[in-house]
Design an enzyme around this catalytic site. Sequence first.
Site, mmCIF file in Angstrom:
data_model
loop_
_atom_site.group_PDB
_atom_site.id
_atom_site.type_symbol
_atom_site.label_atom_id
_atom_site.label_comp_id
_atom_site.label_asym_id
_atom_site.label_seq_id
_atom_site.Cartn_x
_atom_site.Cartn_y
_atom_site.Cartn_z
ATOM 1 N N GLY A 91 -1.444 -13.885 -8.609
ATOM 2 C CA GLY A 91 -1.966 -14.488 -7.349
ATOM 3 C C GLY A 91 -1.179 -14.419 -6.346
ATOM 4 O O GLY A 91 0.311 -14.265 -6.400
ATOM 5 N N CYS B 219 0.740 -1.374 0.067
ATOM 6 C CA CYS B 219 -0.032 0.157 0.176
ATOM 7 C C CYS B 219 0.783 1.335 0.119
ATOM 8 O O CYS B 219 0.726 2.196 -0.917
ATOM 9 C CB CYS B 219 -0.913 -0.008 1.144
ATOM 10 S SG CYS B 219 -1.657 -1.526 1.708
ATOM 11 N N GLU C 38 -20.404 14.750 -4.625
ATOM 12 C CA GLU C 38 -21.937 15.123 -4.716
ATOM 13 C C GLU C 38 -22.672 14.586 -5.823
ATOM 14 O O GLU C 38 -23.804 14.244 -5.906
ATOM 15 C CB GLU C 38 -21.892 16.686 -4.845
ATOM 16 C CG GLU C 38 -21.570 17.047 -6.472
ATOM 17 C CD GLU C 38 -21.677 18.609 -6.738
ATOM 18 O OE1 GLU C 38 -23.150 19.160 -6.295
ATOM 19 O OE2 GLU C 38 -21.226 19.350 -7.230
ATOM 20 N N TYR D 237 -5.794 -6.388 -9.261
ATOM 21 C CA TYR D 237 -5.606 -5.041 -9.110
ATOM 22 C C TYR D 237 -4.024 -4.534 -8.767
ATOM 23 O O TYR D 237 -3.572 -3.553 -8.951
ATOM 24 C CB TYR D 237 -6.321 -4.429 -7.795
ATOM 25 C CG TYR D 237 -5.658 -5.050 -6.242
ATOM 26 C CD1 TYR D 237 -4.985 -4.327 -5.821
ATOM 27 C CD2 TYR D 237 -6.102 -6.377 -5.903
ATOM 28 C CE1 TYR D 237 -4.420 -4.816 -4.535
ATOM 29 C CE2 TYR D 237 -5.553 -6.744 -4.732
ATOM 30 C CZ TYR D 237 -4.655 -6.084 -3.854
ATOM 31 O OH TYR D 237 -4.149 -6.378 -2.930
ATOM 32 N N GLU E 4 -2.683 -1.642 -11.144
ATOM 33 C CA GLU E 4 -2.121 -0.219 -10.382
ATOM 34 C C GLU E 4 -0.524 0.005 -10.549
ATOM 35 O O GLU E 4 -0.300 0.973 -11.001
ATOM 36 C CB GLU E 4 -2.087 -0.638 -8.604
ATOM 37 C CG GLU E 4 -3.650 -0.670 -7.848
ATOM 38 C CD GLU E 4 -3.454 -0.872 -6.690
ATOM 39 O OE1 GLU E 4 -4.473 -0.426 -5.977
ATOM 40 O OE2 GLU E 4 -2.770 -1.639 -6.151
ATOM 41 N N LYS F 173 3.215 1.898 -3.017
ATOM 42 C CA LYS F 173 2.171 1.816 -4.191
ATOM 43 C C LYS F 173 1.551 3.277 -4.274
ATOM 44 O O LYS F 173 1.479 3.892 -5.481
ATOM 45 C CB LYS F 173 1.272 0.687 -4.077
ATOM 46 C CG LYS F 173 0.367 0.757 -5.426
ATOM 47 C CD LYS F 173 -0.894 1.302 -4.817
ATOM 48 C CE LYS F 173 -1.776 1.074 -3.640
ATOM 49 N NZ LYS F 173 -2.353 -0.246 -3.732
ATOM 50 N N HIS G 49 -20.882 21.294 -3.417
ATOM 51 C CA HIS G 49 -20.574 21.672 -4.762
ATOM 52 C C HIS G 49 -19.514 22.537 -4.880
ATOM 53 O O HIS G 49 -19.322 23.641 -4.120
ATOM 54 C CB HIS G 49 -21.885 22.653 -5.315
ATOM 55 C CG HIS G 49 -21.805 22.801 -6.718
ATOM 56 N ND1 HIS G 49 -21.806 21.638 -7.875
ATOM 57 C CD2 HIS G 49 -21.676 23.868 -7.502
ATOM 58 C CE1 HIS G 49 -22.001 22.299 -8.954
ATOM 59 N NE2 HIS G 49 -21.842 23.520 -8.725
#
Length: 513
Positions: A308, A82, A493, A219, A223, A85, A488
Amino acid sequence: TMFVNKHSRTFIFKRLPRNYRQFTSSSTEDYDLVVIGGGSGGLACAKAASQLQKKVAVLDFVTPSTQGTTWGLGGTCVNVGCIPKKLMHHASLLGDAIRDSKAYGWNVPDEVQSDWTTLSTAVQNHVKSLNWGHRVQLRDKNVEYINGLGSFKDPHTVRVKESNGTERLLKTRNAVIAVGVRPYVPSQIPGAVEYGATSDDLFWLKKTPGKTLLIGASYIALECGGFLNGLGFDTSIMVRSRPLKQFDQQMAELVAESMESKGTRFLRKCVPVSIEKDSRGRLVVKYEDLTNRQTKEEVFDTVMFATGRHAVTNNLNLEALGIEVDQTTQKVFGGHSDDHERTSVANIYAIGDILHNRPELTPVAIKAGQLLADRLFGGSQVQMDYNMIPTTVFTPLEYGVVGISEEKAVSCHGEENIEVYHAFYTPLEFAVPRRDASHCYIKAICFGDRILGLHLIGPNAGEVIQGFAVALRCGATWSGLSGSVGIHPTTAEEVVKLHITKRSGADPTVTGC
């Protein structure tokens, strides 16, 4: 138990946990808890147990990768997951921001380049600071840190082979297995183990990765492929079946398409056959195109496998204790009715990525570890809830999700019983530099007033989804969501403005304010 306040010299009586135990020389066990694995989950569990006045030891040992890479305390997330990355993902986004800035009036060169050595050194230095921080935290919380490889002699005895080669036995009342998972490299492919890198190596490369092939469609592959392409490297991703097959498939395809539009090449329906090194030191990859059964060949500087991950449980001697593991992934079976993390041996628990059929996510391991310590030593009965776990894929356009996919919703409830609200939108920041926003998309999957899944592709998707994940966990409904007022102008939103259903067939493209 009586404590003395050193400032007022008054006596304070403090109620300790009901199962608090002070150690004496007559104790039959050396420790209340031994944790095998110094990753996020193991460290969280160990620190929480120590705060409850228990004697705790943490074992951590990093076996070098196939390419010889190793690292410090903290596990996958800190060292090869994490943290590095996200930093490299951010570096890639900064390149986009610099190019966009010209449209906003900044005088920057037409071409900007990233320097791999500068980036990787900065990332590695930050990781090393986290390694040191973890060691300091363990010391401050009176957790014994042992740099050694642990295995079970029996349910109450852990054998430790320390880094200096010596062995010792630790007697413990309870043990937690938190050894995590490591990338799987298919050894049946000639040259894969010898020449193939993994995410364990990428963040610690001493030289530029150059032209890179990523094999896999997880992923991790997307990534890494996304930020490498964003940093200016020629990047290809080899996909056997389909990208992100564990995620909602409409969202997965939009993510892949957005990456292709930014220059990442996808070799779809292809599998590697062999890898060889040529006379110049480059890697010659032979691969088969499954659509026409043709064998092709291409040269790369770096080949990374993201095919994997398997649990690091082979050397724990679990079979001697009767602890069952999945024969393919080597993950531990848990999930007993009285405790979600308990194995088939009453005093041995498993947390984090090594638990069979549980999310491989750092915050999940941390929360599970803390809750387990509270149950073991703090009198708690609170179990880890693995439902409604949010996550984000940090591709150039981030994909954030909480809840289930549309395919899963249809399978569980029938297509006629679910409603999907959706919208394509343009982040305001994209408008001035005329960036392609055709893949920015949101959908909410509902069963009656219940929100089953919320999916968002766009900038800062992780930040957006985190807040909605808390709301959904607290019981937010579709009527509550759609009745909320947005902030906004923001990406978030657009979630509360959703109103067009797929069933209606109306154009879901958001226009204007």
